[in-house]
Design a protein around this motif. Structure first.
Motif, mmCIF file in Angstrom:
data_model
loop_
_atom_site.group_PDB
_atom_site.id
_atom_site.type_symbol
_atom_site.label_atom_id
_atom_site.label_comp_id
_atom_site.label_asym_id
_atom_site.label_seq_id
_atom_site.Cartn_x
_atom_site.Cartn_y
_atom_site.Cartn_z
ATOM 1 N N THR A 25 -11.052 -14.273 -51.042
ATOM 2 C CA THR A 25 -11.822 -14.928 -51.758
ATOM 3 C C THR A 25 -11.175 -15.068 -53.296
ATOM 4 O OG1 THR A 25 -13.306 -13.564 -52.927
ATOM 5 C CG2 THR A 25 -14.005 -14.508 -50.844
ATOM 6 N N PRO A 26 -11.284 -16.095 -54.163
ATOM 7 C CA PRO A 26 -10.635 -16.052 -55.457
ATOM 8 C C PRO A 26 -11.135 -14.812 -56.232
ATOM 9 C CG PRO A 26 -11.577 -18.385 -54.948
ATOM 10 C CD PRO A 26 -11.979 -17.367 -53.919
ATOM 11 N N GLU A 27 -12.270 -14.069 -56.044
ATOM 12 C CA GLU A 27 -12.496 -13.055 -56.627
ATOM 13 C C GLU A 27 -11.771 -11.895 -56.156
ATOM 14 O OE1 GLU A 27 -15.117 -16.022 -57.045
ATOM 15 O OE2 GLU A 27 -14.726 -14.916 -55.164
ATOM 16 N N GLY A 28 -11.026 -11.984 -55.028
ATOM 17 C CA GLY A 28 -10.129 -10.940 -54.471
ATOM 18 C C GLY A 28 -10.728 -10.122 -53.357
ATOM 19 N N VAL A 29 -11.917 -10.683 -52.855
ATOM 20 C CA VAL A 29 -12.685 -9.869 -51.887
ATOM 21 C C VAL A 29 -12.037 -10.391 -50.455
ATOM 22 C CG1 VAL A 29 -15.005 -9.801 -50.878
ATOM 23 C CG2 VAL A 29 -14.577 -10.034 -53.120
ATOM 24 N N ARG A 30 -11.735 -9.454 -49.457
ATOM 25 C CA ARG A 30 -11.391 -9.567 -48.036
ATOM 26 C C ARG A 30 -12.485 -10.001 -47.310
ATOM 27 N NH1 ARG A 30 -9.608 -10.769 -43.838
ATOM 28 N NH2 ARG A 30 -8.060 -9.711 -42.602
ATOM 29 N N ARG A 31 -12.371 -11.210 -46.828
ATOM 30 C CA ARG A 31 -13.363 -11.719 -45.760
ATOM 31 C C ARG A 31 -12.747 -11.535 -44.433
ATOM 32 N NH1 ARG A 31 -15.041 -17.723 -47.443
ATOM 33 N NH2 ARG A 31 -16.574 -17.494 -45.771
ATOM 34 N N ALA A 32 -13.753 -10.917 -43.504
ATOM 35 C CA ALA A 32 -13.374 -10.465 -42.175
ATOM 36 C C ALA A 32 -13.587 -11.964 -41.491
ATOM 37 C CB ALA A 32 -14.378 -9.529 -41.730
ATOM 38 N N ASP A 33 -12.734 -11.985 -40.316
ATOM 39 C CA ASP A 33 -12.555 -13.100 -39.630
ATOM 40 C C ASP A 33 -12.276 -12.551 -37.961
ATOM 41 O OD1 ASP A 33 -11.752 -15.523 -37.989
ATOM 42 O OD2 ASP A 33 -12.464 -16.649 -39.940
ATOM 43 N N PRO A 34 -13.225 -12.572 -37.262
ATOM 44 C CA PRO A 34 -12.888 -12.160 -35.724
ATOM 45 C C PRO A 34 -11.882 -12.912 -35.011
ATOM 46 C CG PRO A 34 -15.089 -12.950 -35.860
ATOM 47 C CD PRO A 34 -14.709 -13.103 -37.288
ATOM 48 N N VAL A 35 -11.554 -14.060 -35.483
ATOM 49 C CA VAL A 35 -10.818 -15.020 -34.754
ATOM 50 C C VAL A 35 -9.451 -15.031 -35.219
ATOM 51 C CG1 VAL A 35 -10.193 -17.604 -34.319
ATOM 52 C CG2 VAL A 35 -12.428 -16.745 -34.062
ATOM 53 N N TYR A 36 -9.367 -14.941 -36.686
ATOM 54 C CA TYR A 36 -7.943 -14.982 -37.322
ATOM 55 C C TYR A 36 -7.482 -13.245 -37.723
ATOM 56 C CZ TYR A 36 -7.916 -19.900 -37.337
ATOM 57 O OH TYR A 36 -7.701 -21.064 -37.064
ATOM 58 N N ASP A 37 -8.264 -12.585 -38.048
ATOM 59 C CA ASP A 37 -7.946 -11.064 -38.259
ATOM 60 C C ASP A 37 -6.862 -10.547 -37.160
ATOM 61 O OD1 ASP A 37 -9.151 -11.129 -40.697
ATOM 62 O OD2 ASP A 37 -11.017 -9.839 -39.970
ATOM 63 N N PRO A 38 -6.968 -10.881 -35.985
ATOM 64 C CA PRO A 38 -5.925 -10.188 -35.181
ATOM 65 C C PRO A 38 -4.515 -10.764 -35.318
ATOM 66 C CG PRO A 38 -7.955 -10.820 -34.029
ATOM 67 C CD PRO A 38 -7.931 -11.436 -35.376
ATOM 68 N N TRP A 39 -4.378 -11.851 -35.875
ATOM 69 C CA TRP A 39 -3.099 -12.510 -36.043
ATOM 70 C C TRP A 39 -2.415 -11.790 -37.479
ATOM 71 C CZ3 TRP A 39 -1.002 -15.977 -32.884
ATOM 72 C CH2 TRP A 39 -1.720 -16.436 -31.965
ATOM 73 N N ILE A 40 -3.252 -11.290 -38.251
ATOM 74 C CA ILE A 40 -2.509 -10.403 -39.337
ATOM 75 C C ILE A 40 -2.860 -9.165 -39.576
ATOM 76 C CG2 ILE A 40 -2.255 -12.500 -40.999
ATOM 77 C CD1 ILE A 40 -5.404 -10.724 -41.260
ATOM 78 N N ALA A 41 -3.116 -8.588 -38.232
ATOM 79 C CA ALA A 41 -3.396 -7.317 -38.080
ATOM 80 C C ALA A 41 -2.376 -6.231 -38.669
ATOM 81 C CB ALA A 41 -4.068 -6.606 -36.699
ATOM 82 N N ASP A 42 -1.075 -6.799 -38.597
ATOM 83 C CA ASP A 42 0.159 -5.870 -38.983
ATOM 84 C C ASP A 42 0.227 -5.836 -40.266
ATOM 85 O OD1 ASP A 42 0.774 -8.759 -38.450
ATOM 86 O OD2 ASP A 42 2.786 -8.189 -38.978
ATOM 87 N N VAL A 43 -0.412 -6.494 -41.092
ATOM 88 C CA VAL A 43 -0.191 -6.820 -42.476
ATOM 89 C C VAL A 43 -0.900 -5.702 -43.100
ATOM 90 C CG1 VAL A 43 -0.301 -8.328 -44.657
ATOM 91 C CG2 VAL A 43 0.142 -9.341 -42.419
ATOM 92 N N ASP A 44 -0.220 -4.820 -43.574
ATOM 93 C CA ASP A 44 -0.875 -3.416 -44.597
ATOM 94 C C ASP A 44 -0.763 -3.901 -45.805
ATOM 95 O OD1 ASP A 44 1.955 -3.182 -45.032
ATOM 96 O OD2 ASP A 44 2.120 -1.259 -43.561
ATOM 97 N N ASP A 294 -6.666 -19.271 -58.515
ATOM 98 C CA ASP A 294 -4.954 -18.855 -58.551
ATOM 99 C C ASP A 294 -4.713 -17.912 -57.662
ATOM 100 O OD1 ASP A 294 -2.777 -17.112 -59.800
ATOM 101 O OD2 ASP A 294 -2.561 -18.869 -60.842
ATOM 102 N N PRO A 295 -3.476 -18.355 -56.796
ATOM 103 C CA PRO A 295 -3.134 -17.733 -55.585
ATOM 104 C C PRO A 295 -2.625 -16.203 -56.035
ATOM 105 C CG PRO A 295 -1.736 -19.303 -55.941
ATOM 106 C CD PRO A 295 -2.771 -19.753 -56.834
ATOM 107 N N ILE A 296 -2.071 -16.040 -56.953
ATOM 108 C CA ILE A 296 -1.315 -14.918 -57.407
ATOM 109 C C ILE A 296 -2.571 -13.871 -57.804
ATOM 110 C CG2 ILE A 296 0.080 -13.768 -58.848
ATOM 111 C CD1 ILE A 296 2.098 -15.889 -58.868
ATOM 112 N N ALA A 297 -3.226 -14.419 -58.736
ATOM 113 C CA ALA A 297 -4.351 -13.742 -59.391
ATOM 114 C C ALA A 297 -5.356 -12.984 -58.288
ATOM 115 C CB ALA A 297 -5.391 -14.245 -60.449
ATOM 116 N N ARG A 298 -5.758 -13.774 -57.223
ATOM 117 C CA ARG A 298 -6.691 -13.337 -56.333
ATOM 118 C C ARG A 298 -6.106 -12.148 -55.475
ATOM 119 N NH1 ARG A 298 -8.287 -18.031 -52.141
ATOM 120 N NH2 ARG A 298 -8.494 -19.330 -53.875
#
Length: 373
Positions: A25-44, A294-298
């Motif tokens: 989110t713009p506030e920097g909160v990670r939103r869980a998504d059961p469909v798309y989360d597996p596609w970025i599971a390697d991103v630590d 802003d993409p960088i700030a979030r």
């Protein structure tokens, strides 16, 4: 290092709702998504910092290029301020053997593909017809004619099929290009022949001074259904969501699933080019609303919440960004003015009589001014 071959399942999602896919989110909160989360599971966290670094470097050299133009060192520059996540998230999903076709604003993509500081300013300085060798970085010369690169991308993708390789192709364009016939022809061919191409629309809300709502009464991603092409509408200011959506599209392309249409919903925070004055048509309140996204700030907020971005690392990133911008300025100053008749070089593999005639006539014209101050 981000992996470019992530394929968690054979069930490929789409996201065509009016609400764009969002994972941060713009506030920097990670939103869980059961469909798309597996596609970025390697991103630590370390890889999130790398994406953050990319965006910071790109924003810094983009600012430097605008300053160079204002100082008369470049003839023109197309700023990408505000669109960093759409470009970095998608470009970092690519493999080295994939190929990219862009318009003139995708300098963030060029950076990810390996373009050097001076490469980014050659054309805008007026000293070359192209900034880099397309074969060396897997990215074609940027196309100024709106939408025509989508036809080139589809043709290249069909060539990949003929060659029997699983390389994929991405065509970048803006929302204005979706009203051009070239894009529609490209999508017809891509759908008809199952071309492994991703059509990535950076919907930055403005086609020069024309608002997107004037030409698109519904989300642009909805148009893809008419061609039988699946679409994903993604928050273009969310680098993680863009990365996930692009991985989905590339996986479909590699597995003979055909084309995908991505609409990255973002905002052009600056002018169309440095010859444009957006204050004549942009509502300041509207710009302020998008500045809050802003993409960088979030991403910075998310990293700080995770204790993943130290002061030392922040300083290193800033130093890298400044060094790249300094190299761009130095490289710009060091570009040699080409010999006038060199404009006829490399037009064709084998020179034609007509080209020779034109060269001779231009040489005679220039000779009229020999000896003048």
């Amino acid at each position: 290092m981000l992996r470019a071959d992530v394929s968690p399942s054979r069930a490929l999602p789409t996201h065509q709702q009016a609400e764009a896919l969002q994972l941060v989110t713009p506030e920097g909160v990670r939103r869980a998504d059961p469909v798309y989360d597996p596609w970025i599971a390697d991103v630590d966290d370390e890889q999130l910092v790398a994406l953050y670094e990319d965006m910071v470097v790109v924003r810094r050299f983009d600012t430097e290029a605008v300053a160079l133009q204002r100082q008369g060192q470049l003839g023109l520059w197309p700023p990408l301020l505000g669109q960093e996540a759409a470009q970095i998230g998608s470009a970092r999903a690519l493999r080295t053997d994939d190929f990219v076709f862009t318009s003139y604003r995708e300098n963030g993509v060029a950076y990810c593909r390996g373009a050097q500081p001076t490469d980014l300013v050659r054309v805008w300085r007026g000293t070359a017809l192209a900034g880099w060798d397309p074969r060396s970085i897997g990215m074609a010369t940027p196309q100024v004619m709106i939408g025509s690169q989508t036809l080139h991308a589809t043709g290249y993708a069909l060539g990949c099929v003929k060659d029997g390789v699983d390389s994929a192709v991405v065509a970048y364009f803006g929302d204005g290009a979706t009203s051009k016939g070239d894009l529609h022809e490209a999508m017809v061919f891509a759908a008809s022949f199952h071309a492994p191409v991703v059509f990535l629309c950076q919907n930055n809300q403005w086609a020069i001074s024309e608002p997107v709502g004037l030409q698109a009464q519904r989300p642009i991603a909805d148009r893809a259904a008419g061609y039988g092409i699946p679409a994903i509408r993604v928050d273009g200011n969310d680098v993680l969501a863009v990365l996930a959506a692009t991985r989905v599209a590339l996986d479909r392309a590699r597995r003979d699933g055909g084309p995908t249409f991505l609409e990255a919903v973002t905002y052009r925070m600056g002018p169309h080019t440095t010859s444009d004055d957006p204050t004549r048509y942009v509502d300041p309140d509207d710009r302020a609303r998008w500045a809050a996204k802003d993409p960088i700030a979030r991403l910075e907020r998310l990293l700080h919440a995770r204790d993943a971005l130290s002061e030392e690392r922040t300083a290193e990133i800033k130093e890298k960004a400044e060094a790249f911008a300094a190299a761009m300025r130095s490289g710009c100053y060091g570009l040699d003015v080409p010999e006038p008749l060199s404009v006829f070089d490399h037009v064709y593999v084998d020179p034609t009589p007509e080209l020779a005639r034109q060269r001779s006539q231009h040489a005679a014209y220039l000779a009229m001014y020999d000896g003048e101050a």
